[in-house]
Motif scaffolding. Sequence first.
Motif, PDB file in Angstrom:
ATOM      1  N   THR A  38       7.331  -4.106 -10.486  1.00  9.27           N
ATOM      2  CA  THR A  38       8.553  -3.108 -10.449  1.00  9.27           C
ATOM      3  C   THR A  38       7.909  -1.784 -11.101  1.00  9.27           C
ATOM      4  O   THR A  38       7.271  -1.669 -12.096  1.00  9.27           O
ATOM      5  N   THR A  39       8.516  -0.771 -10.623  1.00  9.82           N
ATOM      6  CA  THR A  39       8.627   0.520 -11.242  1.00  9.82           C
ATOM      7  C   THR A  39       9.913   1.238 -10.575  1.00  9.82           C
ATOM      8  O   THR A  39      10.576   0.973  -9.754  1.00  9.82           O
ATOM      9  N   GLY A  40       9.951   2.535 -11.263  1.00  8.73           N
ATOM     10  CA  GLY A  40      11.364   3.367 -10.789  1.00  8.73           C
ATOM     11  C   GLY A  40      11.020   4.833 -11.083  1.00  8.73           C
ATOM     12  O   GLY A  40      10.193   5.078 -11.840  1.00  8.73           O
ATOM     13  N   PHE A  41      11.854   5.530 -10.463  1.00  8.60           N
ATOM     14  CA  PHE A  41      11.911   7.152 -10.915  1.00  8.60           C
ATOM     15  C   PHE A  41      12.881   7.414 -10.354  1.00  8.60           C
ATOM     16  O   PHE A  41      13.717   6.880  -9.671  1.00  8.60           O
ATOM     17  N   LYS A  98       3.046   9.897   5.509  1.00 12.97           N
ATOM     18  CA  LYS A  98       4.303  10.005   6.037  1.00 12.97           C
ATOM     19  C   LYS A  98       5.319   9.023   5.861  1.00 12.97           C
ATOM     20  O   LYS A  98       6.632   9.245   5.717  1.00 12.97           O
ATOM     21  N   SER A  99       4.985   7.755   5.408  1.00 14.09           N
ATOM     22  CA  SER A  99       5.788   6.784   5.296  1.00 14.09           C
ATOM     23  C   SER A  99       6.447   6.980   3.900  1.00 14.09           C
ATOM     24  O   SER A  99       7.809   6.967   3.864  1.00 14.09           O
ATOM     25  N   CYS A 100       5.709   7.532   2.830  1.00 14.27           N
ATOM     26  CA  CYS A 100       6.271   8.008   1.592  1.00 14.27           C
ATOM     27  C   CYS A 100       7.366   9.100   1.834  1.00 14.27           C
ATOM     28  O   CYS A 100       8.493   9.152   1.167  1.00 14.27           O
ATOM     29  N   GLU A 101       7.090   9.962   2.810  1.00 11.96           N
ATOM     30  CA  GLU A 101       8.098  11.322   2.975  1.00 11.96           C
ATOM     31  C   GLU A 101       9.215  10.563   3.621  1.00 11.96           C
ATOM     32  O   GLU A 101      10.348  10.935   3.239  1.00 11.96           O
ATOM     33  N   MET A 102       9.109   9.639   4.528  1.00 12.20           N
ATOM     34  CA  MET A 102      10.194   8.956   4.892  1.00 12.20           C
ATOM     35  C   MET A 102      10.999   8.224   4.128  1.00 12.20           C
ATOM     36  O   MET A 102      12.412   8.452   4.215  1.00 12.20           O
ATOM     37  N   ALA A 140       4.142   5.401  -5.879  1.00  8.06           N
ATOM     38  CA  ALA A 140       4.117   5.205  -7.246  1.00  8.06           C
ATOM     39  C   ALA A 140       3.109   6.219  -7.874  1.00  8.06           C
ATOM     40  O   ALA A 140       3.344   7.227  -8.880  1.00  8.06           O
ATOM     41  N   ARG A 141       1.888   6.287  -7.156  1.00 10.64           N
ATOM     42  CA  ARG A 141       0.880   7.340  -7.651  1.00 10.64           C
ATOM     43  C   ARG A 141       1.532   8.754  -7.505  1.00 10.64           C
ATOM     44  O   ARG A 141       1.204   9.478  -8.375  1.00 10.64           O
ATOM     45  N   MET A 164       0.897  -1.072  -0.112  1.00  8.66           N
ATOM     46  CA  MET A 164       0.012  -0.115  -0.123  1.00  8.66           C
ATOM     47  C   MET A 164       0.989   1.237   0.016  1.00  8.66           C
ATOM     48  O   MET A 164       0.582   2.212  -0.638  1.00  8.66           O
ATOM     49  N   VAL A 165       1.905   1.227   0.754  1.00  8.51           N
ATOM     50  CA  VAL A 165       2.982   2.477   0.831  1.00  8.51           C
ATOM     51  C   VAL A 165       3.506   2.600  -0.541  1.00  8.51           C
ATOM     52  O   VAL A 165       3.526   3.679  -1.098  1.00  8.51           O
ATOM     53  N   LEU A 166       4.196   1.591  -1.196  1.00  9.71           N
ATOM     54  CA  LEU A 166       4.514   1.790  -2.297  1.00  9.71           C
ATOM     55  C   LEU A 166       3.697   2.124  -3.575  1.00  9.71           C
ATOM     56  O   LEU A 166       3.777   2.679  -4.545  1.00  9.71           O
ATOM     57  N   ASP A 167       2.292   1.557  -3.512  1.00  7.50           N
ATOM     58  CA  ASP A 167       1.291   2.058  -4.424  1.00  7.50           C
ATOM     59  C   ASP A 167       1.168   3.428  -4.379  1.00  7.50           C
ATOM     60  O   ASP A 167       1.030   4.139  -5.231  1.00  7.50           O
ATOM     61  N   LYS A 168       0.989   4.011  -3.097  1.00  7.15           N
ATOM     62  CA  LYS A 168       0.901   5.332  -2.953  1.00  7.15           C
ATOM     63  C   LYS A 168       2.272   6.185  -3.579  1.00  7.15           C
ATOM     64  O   LYS A 168       2.012   7.160  -4.110  1.00  7.15           O
TER      65      LYS A 168
END
Length: 186
Positions: free
Chosen positions: A46-49, A164-168, A31-32, A25-29
């Motif tokens: 997989t995906t990347g940026f 917040k997880s994405c920010e971290m 990625a969005r 769920m964190v990685l889906d967010k």
Amino acid sequence: MNYLFVGLGNIGPEYKDTRHNIGFMVLDKLARQQEVEFDSDRYAFTTGFKFKGRKITLIKPTTYMNLSGKAVNYWMKALKVPIENVMVIVDDLALPFGSLRMRGKGSGAGHNGLQNIQDILGHNKYPRLRFGIGDDFPRGRQVDYVLSAFTPKEQEELDIFINKSCEMLLSFAAVGINQTMTKYND
């Protein structure tokens, strides 16, 4: 510099949006937020940026939780990512719901995904972001609890903690684990 973010979870509709799939769920967010989409690849979606000059690869292992180490090991080697640039996002029963803790190493603490990564890598010195899912379950019902959906009350706040997880994660790539732990760990 290459980074690998690994969200732990299980594939399949029966596991979608369950506590055990918070890594997905964190990685889906993330990625969005970065406007990228996952593709099916070897042992993982997989995906990347790029972020602040760093190449970040996100993987959601398709090996199921108990064999997550196989995907982690493969992608670390394929992308030549050093262990200190890997971050595993995992659900944690020992933390209250929404509590977030980043660590540079640690035990598997009974989590089969973390234990498998440790077994395959041969050590426990890999960074992880522990996402608290609480422990509100009757004795002997741990499996049912981690495979259950978040309560409606938890769902009201879930997006805040996922953001917040994405920010971290982005902070980890930008400034490193020590500064990120100091700023965000509660």
